[in-house]
Design an enzyme around this catalytic site. Structure first.
Site, PDB file in Angstrom:
ATOM      1  N   LYS A   1       0.877  -1.005   0.376  1.00  0.00           N
ATOM      2  CA  LYS A   1      -0.115   0.161  -0.501  1.00  0.00           C
ATOM      3  C   LYS A   1       1.046   1.058  -0.236  1.00  0.00           C
ATOM      4  O   LYS A   1       1.694   1.068   0.537  1.00  0.00           O
ATOM      5  CB  LYS A   1      -0.993   0.064   1.052  1.00  0.00           C
ATOM      6  CG  LYS A   1      -0.434   0.111   2.490  1.00  0.00           C
ATOM      7  CD  LYS A   1      -0.459   1.188   3.329  1.00  0.00           C
ATOM      8  CE  LYS A   1       0.751   1.070   4.289  1.00  0.00           C
ATOM      9  NZ  LYS A   1       1.756   2.724   4.554  1.00  0.00           N
TER      10      LYS A   1
ATOM     11  N   GLY B   1       7.496   1.326   4.945  1.00  0.00           N
ATOM     12  CA  GLY B   1       5.905   2.636   4.035  1.00  0.00           C
ATOM     13  C   GLY B   1       4.968   1.924   3.618  1.00  0.00           C
ATOM     14  O   GLY B   1       3.967   2.835   3.470  1.00  0.00           O
ATOM     15  N   LEU B   2       5.515   0.998   3.003  1.00  0.00           N
ATOM     16  CA  LEU B   2       4.609   0.470   1.702  1.00  0.00           C
ATOM     17  C   LEU B   2       3.467  -1.319   2.284  1.00  0.00           C
ATOM     18  O   LEU B   2       3.038  -1.354   1.659  1.00  0.00           O
ATOM     19  CB  LEU B   2       5.534  -0.652   1.017  1.00  0.00           C
ATOM     20  CG  LEU B   2       5.572   0.956   0.707  1.00  0.00           C
ATOM     21  CD1 LEU B   2       7.171   0.306  -1.037  1.00  0.00           C
ATOM     22  CD2 LEU B   2       5.551   1.581   0.032  1.00  0.00           C
TER      23      LEU B   2
ATOM     24  N   GLY C   1       4.764  -3.746   3.641  1.00  0.00           N
ATOM     25  CA  GLY C   1       4.435  -5.086   3.324  1.00  0.00           C
ATOM     26  C   GLY C   1       3.783  -6.545   4.517  1.00  0.00           C
ATOM     27  O   GLY C   1       3.220  -7.013   3.967  1.00  0.00           O
TER      28      GLY C   1
ATOM     29  N   ASP D   1      -2.380  -1.615  10.340  1.00  0.00           N
ATOM     30  CA  ASP D   1      -2.504  -1.282   9.438  1.00  0.00           C
ATOM     31  C   ASP D   1      -3.040  -2.776   8.681  1.00  0.00           C
ATOM     32  O   ASP D   1      -3.821  -2.539   7.457  1.00  0.00           O
ATOM     33  CB  ASP D   1      -1.123  -0.695   8.253  1.00  0.00           C
ATOM     34  CG  ASP D   1      -0.633   0.056   8.375  1.00  0.00           C
ATOM     35  OD1 ASP D   1      -1.799   1.483   8.853  1.00  0.00           O
ATOM     36  OD2 ASP D   1       0.354   0.256   7.903  1.00  0.00           O
TER      37      ASP D   1
HETATM   38  O1  C5P Z   1       0.013  -1.103  15.013  1.00  0.00           O
HETATM   39  P1  C5P Z   1       1.357  -0.858  15.039  1.00  0.00           P
HETATM   40  O2  C5P Z   1       1.628  -2.316  15.092  1.00  0.00           O
HETATM   41  O3  C5P Z   1       1.431  -0.879  13.433  1.00  0.00           O
HETATM   42  O4  C5P Z   1       2.199   0.182  15.577  1.00  0.00           O
HETATM   43  C1  C5P Z   1       3.478   0.625  15.760  1.00  0.00           C
HETATM   44  C2  C5P Z   1       3.826   1.274  16.640  1.00  0.00           C
HETATM   45  O5  C5P Z   1       3.537   2.924  15.855  1.00  0.00           O
HETATM   46  C3  C5P Z   1       2.750   1.499  17.702  1.00  0.00           C
HETATM   47  O6  C5P Z   1       3.225   1.002  19.222  1.00  0.00           O
HETATM   48  C4  C5P Z   1       3.040   2.260  17.973  1.00  0.00           C
HETATM   49  O7  C5P Z   1       4.094   2.894  18.638  1.00  0.00           O
HETATM   50  C5  C5P Z   1       3.000   3.198  17.064  1.00  0.00           C
HETATM   51  N1  C5P Z   1       1.729   3.590  15.866  1.00  0.00           N
HETATM   52  C6  C5P Z   1       1.040   5.373  16.970  1.00  0.00           C
HETATM   53  N2  C5P Z   1      -0.698   5.464  16.766  1.00  0.00           N
HETATM   54  C7  C5P Z   1      -0.594   4.496  14.903  1.00  0.00           C
HETATM   55  C8  C5P Z   1      -0.029   3.418  14.747  1.00  0.00           C
HETATM   56  C9  C5P Z   1       0.510   3.520  15.518  1.00  0.00           C
HETATM   57  O8  C5P Z   1       1.515   5.471  18.016  1.00  0.00           O
HETATM   58  N3  C5P Z   1      -2.139   5.102  14.509  1.00  0.00           N
END
Ligand code: C5P
Length: 306
Positions: free
Chosen positions: A13, A99-100, A102, A137
């Protein structure tokens, strides 16, 4: 009869729009983002087995429980009391991290593939609860196409398809998503402020014409400060004919939006002297194409918004 081995695409994405509205009490950030699937993809091959066993074409990818594919398989086994395992092979093409999306895409496609392999009857809403446990995501990849992501980015509203030729440039720079959010230094949100900001943001996206509007990503400023090379990629894409160029997610990939495949060819010609950048010529993948390539609706997974 056991299901024979099969392969599913796991598309990447980009984020066509990404606003960080503030920091929530749970530590996550409230987002307003527009996701778009593109034709750059990994492939996941599923085969019956007694245990969960993951292999990968890229030796840098971890294969244990820290891999979202393994986590997804375990959560699905627990929820539906599945005793069988699976051998899953990941052919990795999407730069990681980049940032894609994957890893998130792989997790969602693992859920879809294993639902088919293990003949589980379910629907998208039920799978979405597992996706939420895997990452912010991940739920988007049950939908694909063009979609608005609110909340942590995990609440998905499908949008009209956006169609374009896209060039993605991925430099060899690791950006940690958690660190990128810290750099943004977003204001704290109360429950009340979060609701009204979200309403304003959603109506702004509703009237946004993605083919004309200036694309925005709130991560650009802090990430460009830390890694000026990423900013220079954006400038090069614009110099070589991109209509617009933007950081995807928290980076480090930059994508350029082009009018025609011929414009992309010109840009590729100019960029080929950059030995350290991975460059991918792609196009947007519509929701219809996405769902049909994954067999959503056809196999066991009902899509409620159909
Ligand atoms: O949800 P995900 O595991 O992808 O998020 C990785 C890290 O990015 C989280 O632990 C958090 O620190 C940060 N994050 C955030 N707000 C979001 C998504 C991610 O602060 N909406």
């Amino acid at each position: 009869m056991p299901v024979a081995a099969f392969t599913l695409p796991s598309y990447a994405k980009i984020n066509l729009h990404l606003r960080i509205l503030g920091k929530r009490a749970d530590g996550f950030h409230e987002l307003c983002t527009v996701f778009q699937t593109v034709s750059l993809k990994d492939n996941l091959t599923f085969a019956p087995s007694e245990q969960i066993n993951l292999t990968c074409s890229d030796e840098k990818i971890p294969l244990g429980e820290e891999n979202l594919i393994v986590k997804a398989a375990q959560l699905l086994q627990e929820k539906f009391k599945i005793a069988s395992g699976a051998t899953i092979h990941l052919e990795k093409n999407i730069p990681s991290p980049g940032g894609l999306g994957g890893g998130s895409s792989n997790a969602a496609v693992a859920l879809i593939g294993l639902t088919r392999l293990w003949k589980i009857k379910t629907d998208v809403a039920e799978l979405e609860t597992i996706c939420n446990q895997l990452g912010s995501d991940v739920p988007f990849f049950l939908h694909g196409g063009t979609a608005l992501g609110t909340g942590r980015g995990n609440i998905i509203t499908e949008m009209d398809d956006f169609t374009a030729q896209i060039l993605i440039v991925a430099p060899v720079i690791d950006v940690s998503t958690a660190a990128a959010f810290k750099e943004v230094n977003a204001p704290r949100l109360t429950n009340k402020s979060s609701k009204s900001i979200l309403q304003i943001c959603c109506s702004a996206v509703d009237s946004l014409d993605l083919s004309q509007a200036a694309l925005v990503n709130d991560f650009e400023k802090p990430i460009f400060n830390i890694e000026p090379e990423i900013k220079s990629i954006k400038q090069k894409l614009l110099d070589f004919g991109a209509k617009q160029a933007l950081l995807s997610g928290s980076g480090a990939s930059i994508f350029g939006v082009f009018n025609t495949a011929r414009d992309i060819e010109n840009a590729l010609e100019n960029l080929k002297s950059e030995p350290d950048w991975k460059i991918f010529s792609t196009r947007t993948i519509s929701r219809r194409e996405y769902r049909s390539s994954l067999g959503i609706n056809k196999v066991c997974i009902r899509h409620n918004s159909n």
